[in-house]
Design an enzyme around this catalytic site. Sequence first.
Site, PDB file in Angstrom:
ATOM      1  N   HIS A 166       6.780  71.733  25.063  1.00 36.98           N
ATOM      2  CA  HIS A 166       7.825  72.374  25.864  1.00 36.98           C
ATOM      3  C   HIS A 166       7.160  73.502  26.641  1.00 36.98           C
ATOM      4  O   HIS A 166       6.601  74.435  26.052  1.00 36.98           O
ATOM      5  CB  HIS A 166       8.949  72.904  24.970  1.00 36.98           C
ATOM      6  CG  HIS A 166       9.721  71.820  24.287  1.00 36.98           C
ATOM      7  ND1 HIS A 166      10.245  71.949  23.024  1.00 36.98           N
ATOM      8  CD2 HIS A 166      10.056  70.576  24.719  1.00 36.98           C
ATOM      9  CE1 HIS A 166      10.876  70.830  22.694  1.00 36.98           C
ATOM     10  NE2 HIS A 166      10.776  69.982  23.702  1.00 36.98           N
ATOM     11  N   GLU A 183       7.596  77.407  25.922  1.00 38.08           N
ATOM     12  CA  GLU A 183       7.385  77.936  24.571  1.00 38.08           C
ATOM     13  C   GLU A 183       5.916  78.350  24.482  1.00 38.08           C
ATOM     14  O   GLU A 183       5.037  77.538  24.218  1.00 38.08           O
ATOM     15  CB  GLU A 183       7.775  76.879  23.527  1.00 38.08           C
ATOM     16  CG  GLU A 183       9.257  76.518  23.625  1.00 38.08           C
ATOM     17  CD  GLU A 183       9.695  75.398  22.688  1.00 38.08           C
ATOM     18  OE1 GLU A 183       8.896  75.014  21.809  1.00 38.08           O
ATOM     19  OE2 GLU A 183      10.822  74.904  22.857  1.00 38.08           O
ATOM     20  N   HIS A 223       5.441  75.013  18.497  1.00 44.81           N
ATOM     21  CA  HIS A 223       6.698  75.284  19.207  1.00 44.81           C
ATOM     22  C   HIS A 223       7.206  76.691  18.901  1.00 44.81           C
ATOM     23  O   HIS A 223       6.857  77.291  17.883  1.00 44.81           O
ATOM     24  CB  HIS A 223       7.770  74.281  18.785  1.00 44.81           C
ATOM     25  CG  HIS A 223       7.554  72.896  19.323  1.00 44.81           C
ATOM     26  ND1 HIS A 223       8.137  72.439  20.480  1.00 44.81           N
ATOM     27  CD2 HIS A 223       6.806  71.871  18.848  1.00 44.81           C
ATOM     28  CE1 HIS A 223       7.760  71.187  20.699  1.00 44.81           C
ATOM     29  NE2 HIS A 223       6.948  70.823  19.713  1.00 44.81           N
ATOM     30  N   GLU A 250       7.090  75.607  14.133  1.00 42.46           N
ATOM     31  CA  GLU A 250       8.036  76.248  15.049  1.00 42.46           C
ATOM     32  C   GLU A 250       8.320  77.658  14.538  1.00 42.46           C
ATOM     33  O   GLU A 250       8.691  77.838  13.374  1.00 42.46           O
ATOM     34  CB  GLU A 250       9.324  75.433  15.139  1.00 42.46           C
ATOM     35  CG  GLU A 250      10.289  75.962  16.160  1.00 42.46           C
ATOM     36  CD  GLU A 250      11.369  74.949  16.536  1.00 42.46           C
ATOM     37  OE1 GLU A 250      12.126  75.224  17.467  1.00 42.46           O
ATOM     38  OE2 GLU A 250      11.453  73.891  15.881  1.00 42.46           O
TER      39      GLU A 250
END
Length: 281
Positions: free
Chosen positions: A19, A22, A113, A175
Amino acid sequence: MDPVSLPALSCVALCGGTHGNELSGVCLVREQQRKKEEETEHVTLVTVMSNPRAVQECRRYIEKDLNRCFTAAILSTPVSDRTPYEIVRAQELNALLGPKGSDGAMDLVCDLHNTTANMGLCLISNSDCDWICMHIYKHLQTNISSIPVRLLNLYTSPDESSNLASVGKHGLSIEIGPQPHGLVRADVLSTMKKGVQLMLEWIRLFNSGTVFEGGEVEVHTVVKCIDFPRDPETHDITAVIHPQLQDQDFCLLRQGDPLFLSFSGETEVYRGGAPLSSLCE
């Protein structure tokens, strides 16, 4: 428990920018790439900027969420001039790191992430019986005390797993939050670096023949998703996370607890019956 012997993890992929907004993973992978491909004792580390076009534009994705493009069906889709960029890129990554499900796939794919949720450091795996991911999780949880460390299992079959990490023989996502999209927080970046260092430390110990004790770990699973209240005609959201719930990620949400606060000031409570851990994204 009887001892279990597993093959060494000789080649590991570290991916950032799946992404494009991020940025902790983007920064960490760029730093690692400046050192070039790293070959250390017992393990080769390959670094990948997963979605370079999205990173360049600081957007989550260009046409389609790349981290939803790694199902068997999408990876086998014929490519044409009209194929979305992320599907083309997913097939390129599958050729580079896989092919998915093959003996030639990377031993471990770790995808980095960020999230706006106050979730601390969360490892995300597709299986609750991947002993490699379980032991890495236990190692991180034992050695990181500054923020909570948790494991979230998605329980999806290999063919249906849509995330980049599923391309490897073993796969996990790291994450970390809270961090606003498009920005980098020093503390979040530092924690991600430590998490990756500890993961590689465990892999080197594992590859050198270290025996790890078994035991129990706490695992979270997705039970249900609750969408924001929306206008029935425009589908625009009409409420925000209630202040009493905001930033209380993984805390127990009980019947009658405040859930949303509407723009007009009304409180909507949780009516789901059994208590659940909450994750506000």
